[in-house]
Design a protein around this motif. Structure first.
Motif, PDB file in Angstrom:
ATOM      1  N   LEU A 103      39.403  59.839  31.972  1.00 46.06           N
ATOM      2  CA  LEU A 103      40.794  59.582  31.605  1.00 46.06           C
ATOM      3  C   LEU A 103      41.685  59.357  32.826  1.00 46.06           C
ATOM      4  N   ALA A 104      41.353  59.974  33.938  1.00 49.66           N
ATOM      5  CA  ALA A 104      42.218  59.890  35.118  1.00 49.66           C
ATOM      6  C   ALA A 104      42.000  58.625  35.931  1.00 49.66           C
ATOM      7  N   MET A 105      40.767  58.146  36.024  1.00 47.51           N
ATOM      8  CA  MET A 105      40.464  57.064  36.950  1.00 47.51           C
ATOM      9  C   MET A 105      41.222  55.769  36.675  1.00 47.51           C
ATOM     10  N   PRO A 106      41.397  55.297  35.427  1.00 48.50           N
ATOM     11  CA  PRO A 106      42.147  54.047  35.240  1.00 48.50           C
ATOM     12  C   PRO A 106      43.565  54.108  35.793  1.00 48.50           C
ATOM     13  N   GLN A 107      44.239  55.255  35.624  1.00 45.94           N
ATOM     14  CA  GLN A 107      45.603  55.368  36.161  1.00 45.94           C
ATOM     15  C   GLN A 107      45.600  55.448  37.681  1.00 45.94           C
ATOM     16  N   ILE A 108      44.599  56.103  38.270  1.00 41.92           N
ATOM     17  CA  ILE A 108      44.513  56.172  39.729  1.00 41.92           C
ATOM     18  C   ILE A 108      44.252  54.785  40.307  1.00 41.92           C
ATOM     19  N   VAL A 109      43.387  54.012  39.666  1.00 44.46           N
ATOM     20  CA  VAL A 109      43.119  52.650  40.125  1.00 44.46           C
ATOM     21  C   VAL A 109      44.355  51.771  39.935  1.00 44.46           C
ATOM     22  N   GLY A 110      45.101  51.982  38.832  1.00 45.98           N
ATOM     23  CA  GLY A 110      46.344  51.246  38.645  1.00 45.98           C
ATOM     24  C   GLY A 110      47.355  51.545  39.733  1.00 45.98           C
ATOM     25  N   MET A 111      47.453  52.800  40.145  1.00 40.76           N
ATOM     26  CA  MET A 111      48.349  53.149  41.250  1.00 40.76           C
ATOM     27  C   MET A 111      47.863  52.520  42.552  1.00 40.76           C
ATOM     28  N   ALA A 112      46.548  52.526  42.778  1.00 39.55           N
ATOM     29  CA  ALA A 112      46.012  51.900  43.986  1.00 39.55           C
ATOM     30  C   ALA A 112      46.308  50.407  44.006  1.00 39.55           C
ATOM     31  N   ASP A 113      46.233  49.754  42.845  1.00 41.64           N
ATOM     32  CA  ASP A 113      46.570  48.335  42.778  1.00 41.64           C
ATOM     33  C   ASP A 113      48.025  48.104  43.167  1.00 41.64           C
ATOM     34  N   THR A 114      48.937  48.959  42.708  1.00 40.27           N
ATOM     35  CA  THR A 114      50.349  48.850  43.084  1.00 40.27           C
ATOM     36  C   THR A 114      50.523  49.004  44.589  1.00 40.27           C
ATOM     37  N   LEU A 115      49.861  49.988  45.184  1.00 44.68           N
ATOM     38  CA  LEU A 115      49.983  50.222  46.627  1.00 44.68           C
ATOM     39  C   LEU A 115      49.375  49.079  47.433  1.00 44.68           C
ATOM     40  N   LEU A 116      48.236  48.551  46.993  1.00 47.03           N
ATOM     41  CA  LEU A 116      47.598  47.458  47.720  1.00 47.03           C
ATOM     42  C   LEU A 116      48.432  46.181  47.663  1.00 47.03           C
ATOM     43  N   ARG A 117      49.087  45.918  46.535  1.00 44.84           N
ATOM     44  CA  ARG A 117      49.971  44.758  46.449  1.00 44.84           C
ATOM     45  C   ARG A 117      51.147  44.903  47.412  1.00 44.84           C
ATOM     46  N   SER A 118      51.650  46.110  47.557  1.00 45.80           N
ATOM     47  CA  SER A 118      52.734  46.333  48.508  1.00 45.80           C
ATOM     48  C   SER A 118      52.252  46.159  49.942  1.00 45.80           C
ATOM     49  N   LEU A 119      51.047  46.619  50.245  1.00 46.31           N
ATOM     50  CA  LEU A 119      50.523  46.510  51.601  1.00 46.31           C
ATOM     51  C   LEU A 119      50.259  45.059  52.002  1.00 46.31           C
TER      52      LEU A 119
END
Length: 326
Positions: free
Chosen positions: A81-97
């Motif tokens: 249950l946790a991993m999809p949201q963690i990957v979604g947050m990582a996608d947000t951070l990577l787009r910013s980077l």
């Protein structure tokens, strides 16, 4: 949903980045993306924290009841249950980077829908490993003769798990690869960029160590800093190895250029489009004279036309199947 969109600004674009602005490094770079995208980080981190709650509750129940069954439940159910949201947050951070503009909610939702199925198995595996290590840590007996050796081995194991996890998560957000291949890549990156890996692990150890040290006071701060604060620093450290290994920005620029050319009714190699052919001259009045011999040559207007690209053709990925997704 419209109320949430207006409240959190889901439909408003970010401030963007000037194309001629040089990219900063180190702490200056972190403060730059923080000042620009803090709202997106907080919202993505809050969703990740909500997705992580089942894992935290089940693990707390396992530690309190000393029942291994809750450890397994925390790893399998909570991790999935946790991993999809963690990957979604990582996608947000990577787009910013990579300084990619866009509407946060649109890109987050698209990434979540694309990645959630591929996150289930990695979430279960990572959840089981981390839950087992934390359960063991809280059940070490002070009178154990091998306590020091167990503590050292447990700390090394947790450092390895955390380091591999933060190489696994960006690959889940960027690449379409089997989990075993992602795990292999993570081990190679972990060892190949060991100083940066050590720095990323140190950030997580300091953050979560401070959380445990000052618990329960830190529960008041956790909703605000949640997961975005340590992960933003971690991905800032690991972004250069990831970009060097998978050519993230170069490949995404090529994919976007090819997609733009495909949408423009002209092939990428013929950009800008060829001018339209001139109309045929008037053939004049009809006569009874016999027509000329038939030939296989196309009419002048057809010969001057630029070939049209195949409809809806997807851009080819460069190299192997590790091309990042836009």
């Amino acid at each position: 949903m419209s109320f949430l969109s207006n409240l959190f600004g889901y439909n408003r674009p970010g401030p963007g980045v000037r194309p001629d602005e040089p990219r900063k490094k180190g702490a200056a770079r972190w403060f730059e993306i923080l000042g620009r995208d803090l709202g997106s980080f907080f919202k993505a981190g809050l969703l990740a924290l909500l997705g992580f709650l089942p894992f935290m509750l089940l693990l707390s129940l396992a530690i309190a009841s000393h029942a291994v069954i809750f450890v397994i439940a925390a790893g399998v159910v909570g991790g999935a249950l946790a991993m999809p949201q963690i990957v979604g947050m990582a996608d947000t951070l990577l787009r910013s980077l990579r300084d990619e503009p866009g509407f946060w909610w649109v890109t987050y939702r698209r990434a979540w829908k694309r990645n959630w199925k591929g996150c289930l198995v990695p979430g279960m595996v990572c959840g089981l490993v981390i839950a087992g290590q934390l359960f063991t840590l809280f059940h070490l007996r002070p009178d154990n003769d091998n306590l020091l050796m167990l503590v050292v081995m447990l700390i090394l194991g947790m450092a390895l798990s955390v380091g591999l996890t933060f190489y696994i998560v960006p690959q889940l957000a960027l690449l379409d690869l089997p989990f075993l291949q992602i795990l292999k890549n993570s081990v190679l990156l972990f060892l190949g960029y060991l100083p940066r890996t050590a720095g990323a692990v140190a950030v997580q150890v300091v953050y979560w160590g401070a959380y445990l040290l000052f618990y329960p006071l830190t529960t008041l701060v956790l909703p605000f800093t949640n997961f975005w604060l340590p992960m933003s620093l971690t991905l800032l450290i690991l972004y250069i190895p990831l970009d060097k290994s998978f050519h993230i920005e170069e490949t995404i620029r090529k994919m976007r250029a090819e997609d733009l050319a495909a949408r423009s009714d002209a092939p990428a190699e013929a950009w800008p489009p060829a001018p339209a052919a001139a109309p045929l001259p008037d053939a004049g009045p009809e006569t009874d004279e016999p027509a000329g011999p038939e030939t296989d040559e196309p009419a002048p207007a057809e010969a001057d036309k630029a070939p049209e690209p195949p409809a809806d053709e997807a851009p080819e990925a460069s190299g192997d199947e590790t091309a990042p997704r836009a």
